[in-house]
Design a protein around this motif. Structure first.
Motif, PDB file in Angstrom:
ATOM      1  N   TYR A  99      -6.051   2.056 -14.847  1.00  0.00           N
ATOM      2  CA  TYR A  99      -6.002   3.370 -15.108  1.00  0.00           C
ATOM      3  C   TYR A  99      -6.419   4.283 -14.135  1.00  0.00           C
ATOM      4  N   GLY A 100      -5.456   5.385 -14.046  1.00  0.00           N
ATOM      5  CA  GLY A 100      -5.922   6.292 -12.969  1.00  0.00           C
ATOM      6  C   GLY A 100      -6.239   7.626 -13.386  1.00  0.00           C
ATOM      7  N   GLY A 101      -6.594   7.815 -14.718  1.00  0.00           N
ATOM      8  CA  GLY A 101      -6.825   9.006 -15.356  1.00  0.00           C
ATOM      9  C   GLY A 101      -5.714   9.966 -15.824  1.00  0.00           C
ATOM     10  N   LEU A 102      -6.090  11.278 -16.084  1.00  0.00           N
ATOM     11  CA  LEU A 102      -4.997  12.031 -16.613  1.00  0.00           C
ATOM     12  C   LEU A 102      -4.501  12.951 -15.371  1.00  0.00           C
ATOM     13  N   ARG A 103      -3.106  13.330 -15.472  1.00  0.00           N
ATOM     14  CA  ARG A 103      -2.558  14.322 -14.527  1.00  0.00           C
ATOM     15  C   ARG A 103      -1.557  15.143 -15.116  1.00  0.00           C
ATOM     16  N   VAL A 106      -1.918   8.041 -16.348  1.00  0.00           N
ATOM     17  CA  VAL A 106      -1.399   7.596 -15.186  1.00  0.00           C
ATOM     18  C   VAL A 106      -1.917   6.102 -14.913  1.00  0.00           C
ATOM     19  N   ILE A 107      -0.842   5.092 -14.917  1.00  0.00           N
ATOM     20  CA  ILE A 107      -1.268   3.586 -14.719  1.00  0.00           C
ATOM     21  C   ILE A 107      -0.611   3.368 -13.364  1.00  0.00           C
ATOM     22  N   PHE A 108      -1.611   2.862 -12.377  1.00  0.00           N
ATOM     23  CA  PHE A 108      -0.980   2.374 -11.281  1.00  0.00           C
ATOM     24  C   PHE A 108      -0.880   0.629 -11.404  1.00  0.00           C
ATOM     25  N   ALA A 109      -0.058   0.338 -10.871  1.00  0.00           N
ATOM     26  CA  ALA A 109       0.262  -1.324 -10.821  1.00  0.00           C
ATOM     27  C   ALA A 109      -1.015  -2.100 -10.310  1.00  0.00           C
ATOM     28  N   ALA A 110      -1.474  -3.061 -10.565  1.00  0.00           N
ATOM     29  CA  ALA A 110      -2.726  -3.854 -10.069  1.00  0.00           C
ATOM     30  C   ALA A 110      -2.530  -4.135  -9.025  1.00  0.00           C
TER      31      ALA A 110
END
Length: 195
Positions: free
Chosen positions: A60-64, A73-77
């Motif tokens: 989880y990268g937070g909101l944008r 925002v979801i970055f691949a692991a």
């Protein structure tokens, strides 16, 4: 007088028989609307920034803010290897520094070699196959909010600088650089969905 304990549940199963003559479509629609008013809106609860979000495909990268609204925002692991942006000397119309999903669509739709965009778009996790190559602004967001999730290395973005150069994000120093399009850098797919 004793009261029966209340039971709270998150699942509700309702079966409709749409073929019954006594249940015309208007009645079914009215019932469904009333049911929706009674049930609280069920939105997914995100984990802390930097943690893996089970079922969402990554960290989880937070909101944008995006054109469609505020998005999670979801970055691949993990990275999907090192890839080049494209052929050196290839001008690509329409890419920007904000919106990687649109950039990736432009790159993949073109004829030519765009290995980083293809690798990112080909990634899937937790049943999600809507990943894309992040724009330089999205990589910068990753550096600001979850730098520990990335290698201390250079990551290619989907943002073009010129026919010869594209933008990359240096996760060791936090700098946005330009680099020759035919140089290989790490690729980290990203996805998003409305809040």
């Amino acid at each position: 007088m004793n009261q029966a304990p209340s039971i709270k549940t998150k699942n509700l199963h309702v079966n409709f028989n749409f073929f019954a003559p006594e249940a015309p479509q208007a009645v079914v629609s009215q019932f469904a609307a009333g049911l929706a008013d009674l049930m609280p809106e069920m939105k997914p609860t995100p984990p802390a920034i930097g943690e893996y979000w089970p079922g969402q495909g990554g960290i989880y990268g937070g909101l944008r803010l995006y054109p469609e609204g505020m998005c999670h925002v979801i970055f691949a692991a993990s990275d999907v290897g090192k890839h080049t942006f494209s052929d050196y000397g290839t001008e690509i119309e329409g890419t920007n520094q904000i919106e990687g999903r649109a950039n990736t669509a432009i790159l993949i739709a073109r004829e030519g070699k765009h290995p980083a965009a293809i690798a990112a778009a080909g990634y899937s996790a937790d049943g999600h196959n809507d990943f894309y190559l992040p724009a330089s602004g999205e990589l910068h967001h990753g550096y600001l909010y979850l730098p520990q999730a990335f290698e201390k290395a250079w990551y290619v973005s989907s943002s073009q600088r010129s026919a010869d150069y594209a933008y990359l994000m240096d996760f060791e120093d936090g700098w946005l650089y330009i680099f020759p399009k035919n140089d290989e850098c790490l690729v980290r797919p990203v996805r998003r969905f409305l809040q």
